[in-house]
Scaffold this active site. Structure first.
Site, PDB file in Angstrom:
ATOM      1  N   LYS A  14      35.923  44.519  41.361  1.00 54.87           N
ATOM      2  CA  LYS A  14      34.726  43.870  41.931  1.00 54.87           C
ATOM      3  C   LYS A  14      35.085  43.064  43.178  1.00 54.87           C
ATOM      4  CE  LYS A  14      33.585  41.626  38.205  1.00 54.87           C
ATOM      5  NZ  LYS A  14      34.693  42.099  37.335  1.00 54.87           N
TER       6      LYS A  14
ATOM      7  N   GLU B 169      35.950  30.605  40.898  1.00 55.41           N
ATOM      8  CA  GLU B 169      37.031  31.432  41.429  1.00 55.41           C
ATOM      9  C   GLU B 169      38.397  30.792  41.158  1.00 55.41           C
ATOM     10  OE1 GLU B 169      36.847  34.635  43.980  1.00 55.41           O
ATOM     11  OE2 GLU B 169      36.019  34.518  41.982  1.00 55.41           O
ATOM     12  N   ARG B 170      39.414  31.634  41.136  1.00 56.15           N
ATOM     13  CA  ARG B 170      40.790  31.125  41.081  1.00 56.15           C
ATOM     14  C   ARG B 170      41.166  30.596  42.464  1.00 56.15           C
ATOM     15  NH1 ARG B 170      40.100  35.939  38.867  1.00 56.15           N
ATOM     16  NH2 ARG B 170      40.579  36.267  36.667  1.00 56.15           N
TER      17      ARG B 170
END
Length: 436
Positions: free
Chosen positions: A158, A184-185
């Site tokens: 993705k 998010e990381r």
């Protein structure tokens, strides 16, 4: 600022939920409150419990916050910076630049809580938004000013597909791209920033991140902050905006965390009872108006690859195109791993894309569907047991599957293959020659 006149104190702290008592007037819903000697604790009012008390969700970590601590009402909601100065920068949910760049003083700040454009301002014209990715442009064309979802489980590509679309579209469109990272990381944000800088497209981009280690309140509001920025470029600068959201499921997840901490009764599978309303408030602001368009592409994590999950079902209802990523295709090394039979678009009609394009797309789907039906026979009896016509169909389907794969610019360092952007005309021409 109202804070001089409307002070309160912390009554109780339950994780990220903080109750605050006020002597005079209660702040309105969505008001931002500050606590601590350096205003380091930021709270957002979510409900008024009684005449003197409000329940807030903390947008920052609550470690160090104590009962009895003074609280100041800022007199307004959470605001996001807007203006040309925010281009090429990376922000957190509070509008602070987090890219270690020069200090920035935006000319204007706007509330993250805005109403969707009125019906009279919305454009009713259907236009195609070209991406340069063959399988999308041919089989699931995107709508300018529409919402497209990238559905898939963990690890099927993705984020890679989103970053490729940024690369292609910032290069070919004259608008602005806004990347909104929800949960998010840290690594993904850092990599995306440097990749876009190297690709030379950063000057037309804005990035907003609510990282996964941040409280649920920050992750829940970062999407609204990104939309306020996008609305400025659409309404004031009259530009087309590409809004990429990774990942809309984490927005729903943050809402579920807040709902459970606020003590609301959960609905099916533990989701918050207000999920539909919360998602609609965000999605309905993404629209095509008389001044410009916000086109959104949203990655949607599907829990356990179950497309009947309420989060996936509610998200589906807002989309004009659904791009489904297949784990089976990814395991076969076919990238992008888009399932051409499960993916669909409301734009794929003869009146919008034209009769010729529609016929080619339908022929491709028909060929691939028949090939799917023959796979069990091939695996049990072998290809030679098929009729000559079926063998021809299998050959054509396999050629089409390979043709619809494509090397990406953003994966060049991993694959060693030069990335390609293919126009719709060339893609349709290739399918015709393959006998699609």
């Amino acid at each position: 600022m109202k804070s001089k006149f409307n002070n309160g104190s912390v009554l109780s702290i339950r994780g990220s939920v903080v109750d605050v008592e006020f002597d005079k007037e209660l702040p309105p819903i969505y008001s931002i409150l500050h606590a601590g000697s350096q205003d380091e604790f930021i709270l957002e009012v979510l409900s008024q419990r009684d005449d003197t008390c409000v329940s807030c969700i903390a947008l920052t970590a609550t470690g160090g916050l104590a009962r009895g601590m003074g609280v100041k009402d800022t007199g307004g909601p959470l605001k996001a910076p807007v203006g040309k100065e925010i281009l090429s920068r990376m922000f957190d949910v509070f509008g602070n630049a987090i890219d270690r760049g020069d200090e920035m003083k935006p000319s204007e700040w706007r509330s993250v809580h805005q109403d969707p454009p009125s019906l009279e301002r919305r454009s009713t014209k259907s236009e195609i938004f070209e991406t340069g990715i063959k399988v999308i442009d041919i089989l699931t064309p995107l709508e300018r000013g529409g919402k497209a979802g990238l559905f898939g489980g963990a690890g099927v590509g993705k984020t890679v597909l989103l970053t490729e679309m940024i690369h292609n579209m910032v290069g070919r469109q004259k608008g602005v791209s806004i990347f909104c990272g929800i949960g998010e990381r840290c690594r993904e944000g850092q990599e995306l920033y440097h990749d876009m800088k190297e690709a030379g497209v950063l000057e037309n981009m804005v990035m907003v991140f609510g990282q996964m280690n941040e409280p649920p309140g920050a992750r829940f509001r970062v999407g609204h902050a990104a939309l306020s920025m996008a609305e400025y470029f659409r309404d004031d600068e009259h530009k087309d905006v590409l809004l990429l959201v990774d990942n809309i499921f984490r927005f729903i997840q943050a809402g579920a965390e807040i709902s459970s901490m606020m003590g609301q009764m959960p609905s099916r599978l533990g989701y918050q009872p207000t999920m539909g309303t919360e998602l609609s408030r965000l999605e309905e602001r993404i629209a095509n108006t008389d001044t410009g368009a916000i086109t959104s592409i949203q990655a949607v994590y599907v829990p356990a690859d179950d497309f009947t999950d309420p989060a996936a079902v509610h998200t589906f209802s807002h989309l004009s195109a659904s791009i489904v990523l297949s784990r089976k295709r990814a395991s076969e090394g076919m990238f992008p791993a888009i399932d051409p039979l499960d993916s669909n678009s409301k734009m794929a009609t003869p009146t919008v894309i034209g009769a010729e394009h529609y016929k080619i797309a339908q022929d491709i789907r028909h060929t691939l569907a028949e090939y799917e039906g023959l796979k069990d026979i091939i695996s049990m009896l072998g290809l030679e047991q098929l009729s000559p016509d079926d063998r021809k169909l299998v050959g054509r389907a396999r050629r089409l599957e390979r043709f619809l794969t494509q090397p990406f610019f953003t994966t060049e360092q991993f694959t060693g293959l030069t990335g390609q952007s293919v126009s719709l005309e060339d893609g349709l021409d290739g399918c015709t020659h393959l006998g699609g």
